[in-house]
Every structure is written in structure tokens, then in C-alpha cells.
Design a protein around this motif. Sequence first.
Motif, PDB file in Angstrom:
ATOM      1  N   GLY A  30     -11.433  -1.102  -3.644  1.00 29.72           N
ATOM      2  CA  GLY A  30     -10.380  -1.231  -2.641  1.00 29.72           C
ATOM      3  C   GLY A  30     -10.859  -0.759  -1.285  1.00 29.72           C
ATOM      4  N   ALA A  31     -10.339  -1.377  -0.261  1.00 27.30           N
ATOM      5  CA  ALA A  31     -10.690  -0.980   1.105  1.00 27.30           C
ATOM      6  C   ALA A  31      -9.984   0.324   1.468  1.00 27.30           C
ATOM      7  N   LEU A  32     -10.637   1.123   2.311  1.00 34.98           N
ATOM      8  CA  LEU A  32      -9.964   2.307   2.834  1.00 34.98           C
ATOM      9  C   LEU A  32      -8.739   1.834   3.604  1.00 34.98           C
ATOM     10  N   ASP A  33      -7.610   2.440   3.322  1.00 33.88           N
ATOM     11  CA  ASP A  33      -6.358   1.992   3.927  1.00 33.88           C
ATOM     12  C   ASP A  33      -6.129   2.718   5.253  1.00 33.88           C
ATOM     13  N   PRO A  34      -6.080   1.986   6.368  1.00 33.94           N
ATOM     14  CA  PRO A  34      -5.933   2.625   7.682  1.00 33.94           C
ATOM     15  C   PRO A  34      -4.614   3.378   7.865  1.00 33.94           C
ATOM     16  N   LEU A  35      -3.607   3.063   7.071  1.00 34.76           N
ATOM     17  CA  LEU A  35      -2.337   3.791   7.182  1.00 34.76           C
ATOM     18  C   LEU A  35      -2.475   5.255   6.794  1.00 34.76           C
ATOM     19  N   PHE A  36      -3.520   5.570   6.046  1.00 39.06           N
ATOM     20  CA  PHE A  36      -3.709   6.928   5.557  1.00 39.06           C
ATOM     21  C   PHE A  36      -4.944   7.596   6.152  1.00 39.06           C
ATOM     22  N   ALA A  37      -5.472   7.055   7.221  1.00 39.61           N
ATOM     23  CA  ALA A  37      -6.709   7.567   7.813  1.00 39.61           C
ATOM     24  C   ALA A  37      -6.589   9.025   8.257  1.00 39.61           C
ATOM     25  N   HIS A  38      -5.411   9.469   8.593  1.00 41.69           N
ATOM     26  CA  HIS A  38      -5.208  10.836   9.077  1.00 41.69           C
ATOM     27  C   HIS A  38      -5.043  11.860   7.946  1.00 41.69           C
ATOM     28  N   LYS A  40      -6.124  13.933   4.306  1.00 36.96           N
ATOM     29  CA  LYS A  40      -7.339  14.530   3.732  1.00 36.96           C
ATOM     30  C   LYS A  40      -7.972  13.627   2.678  1.00 36.96           C
ATOM     31  N   ARG A  41      -7.144  13.029   1.863  1.00 36.36           N
ATOM     32  CA  ARG A  41      -7.655  12.145   0.819  1.00 36.36           C
ATOM     33  C   ARG A  41      -8.030  10.784   1.395  1.00 36.36           C
ATOM     34  N   ALA A  42      -9.015  10.167   0.788  1.00 37.89           N
ATOM     35  CA  ALA A  42      -9.428   8.818   1.190  1.00 37.89           C
ATOM     36  C   ALA A  42      -8.643   7.815   0.345  1.00 37.89           C
ATOM     37  N   TYR A  43      -7.503   7.389   0.863  1.00 34.64           N
ATOM     38  CA  TYR A  43      -6.678   6.417   0.149  1.00 34.64           C
ATOM     39  C   TYR A  43      -7.265   5.023   0.318  1.00 34.64           C
ATOM     40  N   ARG A  44      -7.275   4.295  -0.774  1.00 40.22           N
ATOM     41  CA  ARG A  44      -7.747   2.924  -0.784  1.00 40.22           C
ATOM     42  C   ARG A  44      -6.616   2.040  -1.278  1.00 40.22           C
ATOM     43  N   SER A  45      -6.744   0.744  -1.083  1.00 45.14           N
ATOM     44  CA  SER A  45      -5.710  -0.159  -1.591  1.00 45.14           C
ATOM     45  C   SER A  45      -6.311  -1.491  -2.009  1.00 45.14           C
ATOM     46  N   ILE A  46      -5.622  -2.108  -2.955  1.00 45.92           N
ATOM     47  CA  ILE A  46      -5.972  -3.458  -3.387  1.00 45.92           C
ATOM     48  C   ILE A  46      -4.696  -4.298  -3.348  1.00 45.92           C
ATOM     49  N   ILE A  47      -4.857  -5.539  -2.990  1.00 42.93           N
ATOM     50  CA  ILE A  47      -3.727  -6.465  -2.954  1.00 42.93           C
ATOM     51  C   ILE A  47      -3.630  -7.145  -4.322  1.00 42.93           C
ATOM     52  N   ASN A  52       1.901  -7.765  -3.011  1.00 46.96           N
ATOM     53  CA  ASN A  52       2.011  -6.400  -3.508  1.00 46.96           C
ATOM     54  C   ASN A  52       0.701  -5.668  -3.317  1.00 46.96           C
ATOM     55  N   LYS A  53       0.817  -4.378  -3.146  1.00 47.09           N
ATOM     56  CA  LYS A  53      -0.339  -3.565  -2.845  1.00 47.09           C
ATOM     57  C   LYS A  53      -0.309  -2.323  -3.737  1.00 47.09           C
ATOM     58  N   VAL A  54      -1.462  -1.984  -4.293  1.00 45.61           N
ATOM     59  CA  VAL A  54      -1.612  -0.753  -5.053  1.00 45.61           C
ATOM     60  C   VAL A  54      -2.421   0.204  -4.181  1.00 45.61           C
ATOM     61  N   VAL A  55      -1.848   1.361  -3.921  1.00 47.07           N
ATOM     62  CA  VAL A  55      -2.505   2.390  -3.119  1.00 47.07           C
ATOM     63  C   VAL A  55      -2.976   3.468  -4.083  1.00 47.07           C
ATOM     64  N   TYR A  56      -4.226   3.888  -3.928  1.00 49.93           N
ATOM     65  CA  TYR A  56      -4.789   4.880  -4.843  1.00 49.93           C
ATOM     66  C   TYR A  56      -5.826   5.728  -4.141  1.00 49.93           C
ATOM     67  N   ALA A  66      -1.217   6.062  -6.353  1.00 47.27           N
ATOM     68  CA  ALA A  66      -0.254   6.781  -5.509  1.00 47.27           C
ATOM     69  C   ALA A  66       0.994   5.966  -5.228  1.00 47.27           C
ATOM     70  N   ALA A  67       0.851   4.646  -5.146  1.00 43.46           N
ATOM     71  CA  ALA A  67       2.016   3.817  -4.816  1.00 43.46           C
ATOM     72  C   ALA A  67       1.744   2.361  -5.171  1.00 43.46           C
ATOM     73  N   PHE A  68       2.826   1.664  -5.347  1.00 43.76           N
ATOM     74  CA  PHE A  68       2.814   0.217  -5.557  1.00 43.76           C
ATOM     75  C   PHE A  68       3.937  -0.321  -4.699  1.00 43.76           C
TER      76      PHE A  68
END
Length: 83
Positions: A30-38, A40-47, A52-56, A66-68
Amino acid sequence: MKIRWHKRAVAQLYEVEQSVLKLSDMPMMGALDPLFAHRKRAYRSIIVRKLNKVVYYVDGGVVHIAAFWDCRREPRNQAAQVK
């Protein structure tokens, strides 16, 4: 009360499950998700299924889902709900 799954719903659930299972072999797919760039954790997401998007995030040897969410909704509001 019984729960009855329609065929389309089962197929959609299966597709999400298969996408998430791929993360066990390729957690960085999954690509690093820019919504979570700020954060501490490096959140990634897959479409999944185009809308729909899975954030992890990955911590040690564990992939944490973390979210769907529905990509048609306001992303900042949804991102605020991810802890």
C-alpha cells in the motif's frame, strides 16, 4: 434473529478479505497515505473495489487494519476517526 447474506455482499466481502490477506505477504504494497503524514505511525492504504479503502500500519510483524472506508465520503472526517 437470522442473518442472511446476499450473493453480491458475500462476493464483496470476499474481495476485501482477499485484498487484506495479500498484506501478510506484501505489507508494504500500500502507498503511504498523505492524510496521515503528520502522525507518528506510517499509515498505508490500498483501494478495494474502486470505492473503498483499507487503511493500515505495520508494527513489528503485525499488520494493523486501522480503518475501512468509502472513498466517496470526506476523507478528512474519516481520517480523524483513525486512532
